[in-house]
Design an enzyme around this catalytic site. Structure first.
Site, mmCIF file in Angstrom:
data_model
loop_
_atom_site.group_PDB
_atom_site.id
_atom_site.type_symbol
_atom_site.label_atom_id
_atom_site.label_comp_id
_atom_site.label_asym_id
_atom_site.label_seq_id
_atom_site.Cartn_x
_atom_site.Cartn_y
_atom_site.Cartn_z
ATOM 1 N N TYR A 179 60.118 32.793 37.203
ATOM 2 C CA TYR A 179 60.156 33.033 38.644
ATOM 3 C C TYR A 179 60.328 34.523 38.903
ATOM 4 C CZ TYR A 179 65.161 33.376 37.859
ATOM 5 O OH TYR A 179 66.390 33.748 37.384
ATOM 6 N N CYS A 180 59.876 34.950 40.073
ATOM 7 C CA CYS A 180 60.116 36.316 40.534
ATOM 8 C C CYS A 180 60.221 36.234 42.055
ATOM 9 C CB CYS A 180 59.005 37.260 40.081
ATOM 10 S SG CYS A 180 57.383 36.798 40.709
ATOM 11 N N THR A 181 60.238 37.342 42.746
ATOM 12 C CA THR A 181 60.512 37.315 44.183
ATOM 13 C C THR A 181 59.489 36.495 44.969
ATOM 14 O OG1 THR A 181 61.294 39.565 43.855
ATOM 15 C CG2 THR A 181 61.175 38.768 46.136
#
Ligand SMILES: [Zn+2]
Ligand SMILES: [Zn+2]
Length: 303
Positions: A179-181
């Site tokens: 996951y990332c932003t």
């Protein structure tokens, strides 16, 4: 009313120079501020400004043969959250130092995307799943998914080397959800991971932002989401916890400041109480207090 919009699209762009000129004229005409990156593998933008102007921007993008069907994420904020308008042509739209293959359908051979609700079903069926944070150490210091591995890196460009470390080899056979932003970094990262032999790689579709919109602080997300503008940290509800640690007093905080030593200027977690005292508006190294070692860059171990 003002808003911020975020978007990206991986798509082959044969003439990035003309897209650059078109974007520059469009954003200037609409009075938008923020950042747009264009490369021959796509486009990535974060823009702030008048809501109507941003909707006009989206409409104009939808009329473009390459950029129609782009997904937009709306967020509270304004043009004033950005210092200026910056439009650039780069080799990548998110700098990993490794370029994925891209077709009209997006990245070729990336990790499968799981929407937030599908992620919960996936975790039920695959309890040995490991969350893998695709961001930098200062981002995961204030928010992360439950039991996530948080690589101790300062820059997304460090991932190609980081992933070769022996401590990650156990992950190659396990289901891994990155996951990332907003999801863009995971697009490139999961393609790289697959290339490096990680066999079961997934990514959260729309990243932390979409997950937070759906589940707030009632799911697997813990803490605040770091953002690269003046706001620095976003909570999804009033139940959002502080999981970061003040470098001076160990209090839980999500309050980032820039070290008051201008030559240093690095982001440092200082709780509201300590930040009142000017002599503590420094990183650990430049603080006159200097008693507790900095802990905001802990390394997670693979288990
Ligand atoms: Zn403190
Ligand atoms: Zn400093």
């Amino acid at each position: 009313m003002e808003k911020i919009v975020l978007y990206y699209k991986f798509v082959p762009v044969s003439d990035s120079e003309s897209v650059y000129l078109w974007q520059k004229a469009l954003c200037e005409k609409l009075g938008l501020k923020g950042r747009v990156l264009i490369s021959n593998i796509g486009i990535n933008g974060t823009l702030g400004g008048d809501f109507k102007a941003l909707k006009m921007y989206k409409r104009t993008m939808n009329e473009h043969s390459l950029f129609k069907d782009t997904v937009y994420k709306w967020s509270d904020g304004s043009g004033d959250d950005f210092p200026r308008l910056s439009i650039k042509v780069r080799t990548e739209i998110v700098t990993l130092g490794w370029k994925p293959r891209v077709s009209e359908k997006g990245i070729v051979d990336g990790g499968r995307k799981l929407k937030p609700a599908a992620l919960h079903k996936f975790l039920e069926k695959n309890p040995d799943t490991v969350f893998f944070d695709g961001r930098n150490n200062y981002e995961s210091a204030i928010g992360k998914f439950k039991n996530a591995l948080t690589p101790n890196i300062n820059n997304f460009r460090d991932f190609p080397e980081e992933l070769d470390k022996a401590k990650y080899s156990k992950l190659k056979e396990k289901p891994v959800v990155t996951y990332c932003t907003g999801g863009i970094r995971c697009e490139s990262l999961t393609a790289l991971m697959k290339r490096k032999g990680f066999k079961r790689v997934y990514q959260i579709d729309g990243g932390i932002v979409k997950y937070g919109e759906k589940f707030g602080d009632e799911g697997f997300w813990q803490g605040k989401c770091f953002v690269f503008d003046k706001r620095l940290a976003l909570g999804f509800s009033d139940k959002a916890k502080d999981i970061g640690i003040c470098v001076h007093c160990d209090t839980k905080t999500s309050n980032y400041i820039n070290c008051a030593n201008k030559a240093c200027n690095k982001l440092v977690l200082v709780c509201d109480k300590c930040a009142i005292d000017k002599s503590e508006q420094y990183c650990h190294e430049h603080s006159r207090i200097n008693t507790i070692p900095s802990r905001n860059t802990r390394v997670a171990e693979v288990s």
